[in-house]
Design an enzyme around this catalytic site. Structure first.
Site, PDB file in Angstrom:
ATOM      1  N   HIS A  58       0.836  -1.202   0.000  1.00 30.09           N
ATOM      2  CA  HIS A  58       0.000   0.000   0.000  1.00 30.09           C
ATOM      3  C   HIS A  58       0.865   1.244   0.000  1.00 30.09           C
ATOM      4  CE1 HIS A  58      -2.680   3.140   1.521  1.00 30.09           C
ATOM      5  NE2 HIS A  58      -1.894   3.277   2.582  1.00 30.09           N
ATOM      6  N   ASP A  87       7.339  22.701 -25.037  1.00 25.17           N
ATOM      7  CA  ASP A  87       7.364  21.338 -24.494  1.00 25.17           C
ATOM      8  C   ASP A  87       8.445  21.285 -23.430  1.00 25.17           C
ATOM      9  OD1 ASP A  87       7.169  18.539 -24.053  1.00 25.17           O
ATOM     10  OD2 ASP A  87       6.655  18.214 -26.149  1.00 25.17           O
ATOM     11  N   TRP A 123       7.383  -0.056   4.287  1.00 24.91           N
ATOM     12  CA  TRP A 123       8.009   0.620   3.139  1.00 24.91           C
ATOM     13  C   TRP A 123       9.422   1.083   3.481  1.00 24.91           C
ATOM     14  CZ3 TRP A 123       9.351   5.860   1.805  1.00 24.91           C
ATOM     15  CH2 TRP A 123       9.250   6.761   2.867  1.00 24.91           C
ATOM     16  N   SER A 150      12.967   6.600 -12.900  1.00 23.30           N
ATOM     17  CA  SER A 150      11.845   7.356 -13.456  1.00 23.30           C
ATOM     18  C   SER A 150      11.737   8.730 -12.798  1.00 23.30           C
ATOM     19  CB  SER A 150      10.552   6.565 -13.258  1.00 23.30           C
ATOM     20  OG  SER A 150       9.435   7.363 -13.549  1.00 23.30           O
ATOM     21  N   SER A 151      11.845   8.763 -11.471  1.00 22.30           N
ATOM     22  CA  SER A 151      11.731  10.051 -10.767  1.00 22.30           C
ATOM     23  C   SER A 151      12.840  10.998 -11.190  1.00 22.30           C
ATOM     24  CB  SER A 151      11.828   9.865  -9.257  1.00 22.30           C
ATOM     25  OG  SER A 151      10.905   8.915  -8.823  1.00 22.30           O
ATOM     26  N   HIS A 234      13.488  11.493   4.756  1.00 22.01           N
ATOM     27  CA  HIS A 234      12.872  12.742   5.180  1.00 22.01           C
ATOM     28  C   HIS A 234      12.736  13.746   4.041  1.00 22.01           C
ATOM     29  CE1 HIS A 234      10.886  15.468   7.731  1.00 22.01           C
ATOM     30  NE2 HIS A 234      11.599  16.392   7.130  1.00 22.01           N
ATOM     31  N   GLU A 236      12.278  12.984   1.134  1.00 19.71           N
ATOM     32  CA  GLU A 236      11.189  12.398   0.348  1.00 19.71           C
ATOM     33  C   GLU A 236       9.820  12.916   0.796  1.00 19.71           C
ATOM     34  OE1 GLU A 236      10.851  10.513  -2.287  1.00 19.71           O
ATOM     35  OE2 GLU A 236       8.742   9.955  -2.093  1.00 19.71           O
ATOM     36  N   TYR A 238       9.151  15.744   1.831  1.00 19.05           N
ATOM     37  CA  TYR A 238       8.965  17.081   1.250  1.00 19.05           C
ATOM     38  C   TYR A 238       8.780  17.015  -0.250  1.00 19.05           C
ATOM     39  CZ  TYR A 238       9.436  18.845   5.811  1.00 19.05           C
ATOM     40  OH  TYR A 238       9.177  19.079   7.116  1.00 19.05           O
ATOM     41  N   SER A 249      -0.683  27.689  -3.474  1.00 22.74           N
ATOM     42  CA  SER A 249      -0.306  29.087  -3.693  1.00 22.74           C
ATOM     43  C   SER A 249      -0.795  29.601  -5.043  1.00 22.74           C
ATOM     44  CB  SER A 249       1.217  29.237  -3.644  1.00 22.74           C
ATOM     45  OG  SER A 249       1.697  28.832  -2.384  1.00 22.74           O
ATOM     46  N   HIS A 283      15.095  12.278  13.296  1.00 20.56           N
ATOM     47  CA  HIS A 283      13.881  12.350  14.127  1.00 20.56           C
ATOM     48  C   HIS A 283      12.989  11.130  13.922  1.00 20.56           C
ATOM     49  CE1 HIS A 283      11.993  15.008  10.754  1.00 20.56           C
ATOM     50  NE2 HIS A 283      11.850  13.746  10.478  1.00 20.56           N
ATOM     51  N   HIS A 284      13.307  10.320  12.903  1.00 21.02           N
ATOM     52  CA  HIS A 284      12.582   9.058  12.730  1.00 21.02           C
ATOM     53  C   HIS A 284      13.183   7.966  13.592  1.00 21.02           C
ATOM     54  CE1 HIS A 284      10.239  10.504   9.265  1.00 21.02           C
ATOM     55  NE2 HIS A 284      11.306  11.248   9.019  1.00 21.02           N
ATOM     56  N   THR A 309       7.429  26.874   7.525  1.00 21.65           N
ATOM     57  CA  THR A 309       6.094  26.342   7.246  1.00 21.65           C
ATOM     58  C   THR A 309       5.038  27.308   7.761  1.00 21.65           C
ATOM     59  OG1 THR A 309       7.065  24.163   7.602  1.00 21.65           O
ATOM     60  CG2 THR A 309       4.684  24.256   7.340  1.00 21.65           C
ATOM     61  N   LYS A 312       4.479  30.096   5.432  1.00 22.90           N
ATOM     62  CA  LYS A 312       3.608  29.733   4.312  1.00 22.90           C
ATOM     63  C   LYS A 312       2.142  29.793   4.712  1.00 22.90           C
ATOM     64  CE  LYS A 312       6.309  27.437   1.144  1.00 22.90           C
ATOM     65  NZ  LYS A 312       5.639  27.747  -0.081  1.00 22.90           N
ATOM     66  N   ARG A 431       1.379   0.534  15.328  1.00 23.17           N
ATOM     67  CA  ARG A 431       1.083   0.453  13.903  1.00 23.17           C
ATOM     68  C   ARG A 431       1.545  -0.897  13.376  1.00 23.17           C
ATOM     69  NH1 ARG A 431       5.910   4.248  11.240  1.00 23.17           N
ATOM     70  NH2 ARG A 431       5.104   3.625   9.218  1.00 23.17           N
TER      71      ARG A 431
HETATM   72  C1  HEM Z   1      -7.323   7.522   1.980  1.00 20.72           C
HETATM   73  C2  HEM Z   1      -6.807   6.429   1.741  1.00 20.72           C
HETATM   74  C3  HEM Z   1      -5.850   5.726   2.661  1.00 20.72           C
HETATM   75  C4  HEM Z   1      -6.160   4.839   3.620  1.00 20.72           C
HETATM   76  C5  HEM Z   1      -7.556   4.349   4.027  1.00 20.72           C
HETATM   77  C6  HEM Z   1      -4.927   4.382   4.200  1.00 20.72           C
HETATM   78  C7  HEM Z   1      -4.821   3.437   5.190  1.00 20.72           C
HETATM   79  C8  HEM Z   1      -3.640   2.960   5.689  1.00 20.72           C
HETATM   80  C9  HEM Z   1      -3.523   1.940   6.686  1.00 20.72           C
HETATM   81  C10 HEM Z   1      -4.707   1.255   7.353  1.00 20.72           C
HETATM   82  C11 HEM Z   1      -2.207   1.739   6.922  1.00 20.72           C
HETATM   83  C12 HEM Z   1      -1.588   0.728   7.846  1.00 20.72           C
HETATM   84  C13 HEM Z   1      -1.273   1.280   9.162  1.00 20.72           C
HETATM   85  C14 HEM Z   1      -0.719   0.212  10.013  1.00 20.72           C
HETATM   86  O1  HEM Z   1      -1.484  -0.587  10.581  1.00 20.72           O
HETATM   87  O2  HEM Z   1       0.500   0.160  10.127  1.00 20.72           O
HETATM   88  C15 HEM Z   1      -1.478   2.623   6.089  1.00 20.72           C
HETATM   89  C16 HEM Z   1      -0.108   2.726   6.064  1.00 20.72           C
HETATM   90  C17 HEM Z   1       0.598   3.626   5.280  1.00 20.72           C
HETATM   91  N1  HEM Z   1       0.059   4.456   4.330  1.00 20.72           N
HETATM   92 FE1  HEM Z   1      -1.905   4.727   3.953  1.00 20.72          FE
HETATM   93  N2  HEM Z   1      -3.898   5.026   3.581  1.00 20.72           N
HETATM   94  C18 HEM Z   1      -4.417   5.867   2.637  1.00 20.72           C
HETATM   95  C19 HEM Z   1      -3.708   6.704   1.807  1.00 20.72           C
HETATM   96  C20 HEM Z   1      -2.325   6.826   1.766  1.00 20.72           C
HETATM   97  C21 HEM Z   1      -1.563   7.662   0.878  1.00 20.72           C
HETATM   98  C22 HEM Z   1      -2.161   8.580  -0.173  1.00 20.72           C
HETATM   99  C23 HEM Z   1      -0.267   7.472   1.174  1.00 20.72           C
HETATM  100  C24 HEM Z   1       0.978   8.063   0.563  1.00 20.72           C
HETATM  101  C25 HEM Z   1       1.075   8.922  -0.343  1.00 20.72           C
HETATM  102  C26 HEM Z   1      -0.182   6.531   2.228  1.00 20.72           C
HETATM  103  C27 HEM Z   1       0.989   6.121   2.809  1.00 20.72           C
HETATM  104  C28 HEM Z   1       1.095   5.187   3.788  1.00 20.72           C
HETATM  105  C29 HEM Z   1       2.342   4.801   4.409  1.00 20.72           C
HETATM  106  C30 HEM Z   1       3.731   5.391   4.107  1.00 20.72           C
HETATM  107  C31 HEM Z   1       2.036   3.822   5.338  1.00 20.72           C
HETATM  108  C32 HEM Z   1       3.004   3.135   6.273  1.00 20.72           C
HETATM  109  C33 HEM Z   1       3.302   1.767   5.842  1.00 20.72           C
HETATM  110  C34 HEM Z   1       4.330   1.186   6.748  1.00 20.72           C
HETATM  111  O3  HEM Z   1       4.068   1.141   7.945  1.00 20.72           O
HETATM  112  O4  HEM Z   1       5.386   0.802   6.225  1.00 20.72           O
HETATM  113  N3  HEM Z   1      -1.454   6.138   2.570  1.00 20.72           N
HETATM  114  N4  HEM Z   1      -2.389   3.348   5.335  1.00 20.72           N
HETATM  115 CU   LIG Z   2      11.192  13.177   8.761  1.00 19.05          CU
END
Ligand code: HEM
Ligand SMILES: [Cu+2]
Length: 515
Positions: A58, A87, A123, A150-151, A234, A236, A238, A249, A283-284, A309, A312, A431
């Site tokens: 996810h 372009d 992740w 790609s990035s 970190h 990332e 940003y 803005s 800080h992580h 911040t 802003k 978590r």
């Molecule tokens: C609105 C829709 C979303 C829902 C319902 C959702 C839900 C969740 C849930 C339930 C978890 C797991 C938490 C856990 O038990 O550890 C999670 C983890 C995470 N989500 Fe989302 N999420 C959403 C959108 C996003 C988006 C848009 C991003 C990033 C751009 C994102 C990034 C992450 C990250 C980085 C984790 C941590 C995974 C880890 O622990 O390695 N999520 N999300």
């Molecule tokens: Cu950070």
């Protein structure tokens, strides 16, 4: 074949955006698996191993497949139009940059069907756990490399275009904020994606080639991985938010019918945030055990980010002050952003307090924090940007009623989804767990209901945008928003396939900053 071979920034912008929303859908389904399992205590639908695969996939899909490509898509469409060129500078590189993505994510998703399943280490891919991944391991590493390539191609293209191809008269300090924030983001990308590539390559050699960078038995140090990862990680975060700042803005001055308050300070604040993002990574890692001086350094440097911040947020509010505001959908998303992103900012500040972080670390408080920043933050900005520019892209207006409904539906349920997670975290729910103690049930039920409701509402958006892409709707004038400034509004809607065959005249009234 047109779509495969295309080097046109508008075509590729569309491809990137369609791709991003496909990935949001896939990653969203995975989050529903997670929230479904967490609806009540006990194990119902998935086994713990698969649950961990879902959280990992996810996150990787949402970050690298969703938010980052969506921003790149917006840059593809808008950067050339905003700086007045025809372009991006490197169109073929642009084509490659996009087409790498399906391979990267095809490979990543294929790991779901491998022996040992998909990666399940989160992740952040910390060793030693990640080194226990099954057959998926090399596929994970290689797909990360491809995402990085790609990035970087996208970032180089943005930098080169902005620095070399601006229309005469468009000085750096006349560029729209979206262009500025993307320029700074591109530098962050170029600086840190190779760091991530290095870190995961070291994992690869530890696993297969007998090195022990991170394996204690060979003299390595797993904590070193955390340092390298977060030196990438970190900045990332940003990368995931600066372009959103640029979008907000752009939108707020339009619908407040005023110029952006403190243009230059917005540019400097963005640069300051980017700079600070390089010195706060640990800080992580407050809980891994650092010397006191280290804990203090990372605590105070992190808190310092609140200053730019705050500048802003102050400027956005000052822009609205005594403006004649209207609340079309893009403005609603921008305001939702300012309000809800600020909640994420405050919880971030709370996490920055090292002694307090010992309590919150790896709890649902963290999950709530970063989702406030990412969903009503980054994702809302992306949605607002699409509503804002879709008339320019398709030549028709979206359905405003559906847009308003989509905003309010999303704004309500996103809070139902993520706000209770603060309480879960403060009460101690960890978590990345598939099951929990019964006292956490109520807030988890609420959160899961919010997740399903939020998800369903997004189909209203998809429908609205498909209608625009099919050309159904009121024809859009060149400048559908009364208060909009910027070169993109001086050309007809839809914008011609090659926007500016000749460099446009940069009229100060057109430049958002000085209108
Ligand atoms: C609105 C829709 C979303 C829902 C319902 C959702 C839900 C969740 C849930 C339930 C978890 C797991 C938490 C856990 O038990 O550890 C999670 C983890 C995470 N989500 Fe989302 N999420 C959403 C959108 C996003 C988006 C848009 C991003 C990033 C751009 C994102 C990034 C992450 C990250 C980085 C984790 C941590 C995974 C880890 O622990 O390695 N999520 N999300
Ligand atoms: Cu950070």
């Amino acid at each position: 074949m047109r779509w495969v071979m295309t080097t046109n920034h508008k075509d590729l912008g569309t491809l990137y955006l369609v791709w991003a929303f496909t990935m949001f859908f896939v990653g969203g389904l995975m989050s529903l698996v997670i929230r479904g399992e967490l609806f009540e205590p006990g194990l119902q639908f998935v086994d713990p191993e698969f649950f961990n695969q879902m959280t990992t996939m996810h996150a990787l899909i949402m970050i690298f497949g969703g938010v980052m490509p969506a921003f790149t898509g917006l840059a593809n469409w808008m950067v050339p139009m905003m700086v007045g060129c025809s372009d991006l500078a490197l169109p073929r590189v642009n084509n490659w940059g996009f087409w790498i993505l399906p391979f990267a994510f095809g490979m990543l998703l294929s790991t779901l069907f491998m022996d040992g399943g998909a990666p399940a280490s989160g992740w952040t891919m910390y060793p030693p756990l990640v080194l226990q991944t099954g057959e998926a391991f090399p596929f994970l590493i290689f797909s990360i490399h491809l995402m990085g390539i790609s990035s970087i191609t996208g970032a180089i293209n943005v930098v080169v275009t902005i620095l070399n191809m601006r229309a005469p008269g468009m000085t750096l300090l006349k560029m729209p904020l979206f262009v500025w924030t993307w320029l700074i983001t591109a530098y962050l990308l170029i600086a840190v994606m190779p760091v991530l590539a290095g870190a995961v390559t070291m994992l690869l050699t530890d696993r297969y080639f007998g090195t022990s960078f991170f394996t204690a038995s060979g003299g390595g140090d797993p904590v070193m991985f955390q340092h390298i990862f977060w030196f990438f990680g970190h900045p990332e975060v940003y990368i995931l938010i600066l372009p959103a700042f640029g979008i907000v803005s752009t939108i707020i001055p339009t619908f407040a019918r005023k110029t952006l308050f403190g243009y230059a300070s917005m540019v400097y604040a963005t640069a300051a945030i980017a700079f600070l993002s390089f010195i706060v990574w640990a800080h992580h890692m407050f809980t891994v055990g650092m010397p006191l001086a280290g804990e203090l350094f990372f605590m105070f440097s992190t808190m310092l980010i609140a200053v730019p911040t705050g500048v802003k947020v102050f400027n956005w509010i000052a822009t609205m002050w005594r403006g004649s505001m209207t609340f079309e959908t893009p403005m609603l998303f921008a305001l939702g952003f300012v309000f809800l992103f600020t909640i994420g900012g405050f919880s971030g500040l709370m996490l920055a307090i090292a002694p307090a972080d010992f309590q919150y670390h790896d709890t649902y408080f963290v999950v709530a924090h970063f989702h406030y920043v990412l969903v009503p933050g980054a994702v809302f900005a992306i949605l607002g940007a699409i509503y804002y520019w879709i008339p320019k892209w398709t030549g028709v207006m979206y359905n405003e009623k559906l847009g308003q409904f989509h905003f309010w539906w999303s704004a309500i349920w996103i809070n139902v989804l993520f706000f209770p997670q603060h309480f879960l975290g403060l009460a101690g729910m960890p978590r990345r767990i598939p099951d929990y103690a019964v006292q956490f049930t109520d807030f988890n039920v609420i959160s899961s209901i919010g997740a399903f409701a939020f998800f369903i509402g997004q189909f209203v958006f998809i429908w609205n945008m498909i209608q625009c892409m099919r050309g159904v709707g009121e024809p859009a004038p060149a400048r559908p928003w009364e208060g909009a400034h910027g070169l993109e509004w001086t050309v007809p809607s839809p914008a011609p396939y090659h926007t500016f065959e000749e460099p446009p005249v940069v009229d100060d009234k057109e430049v958002a900053a000085h209108a």
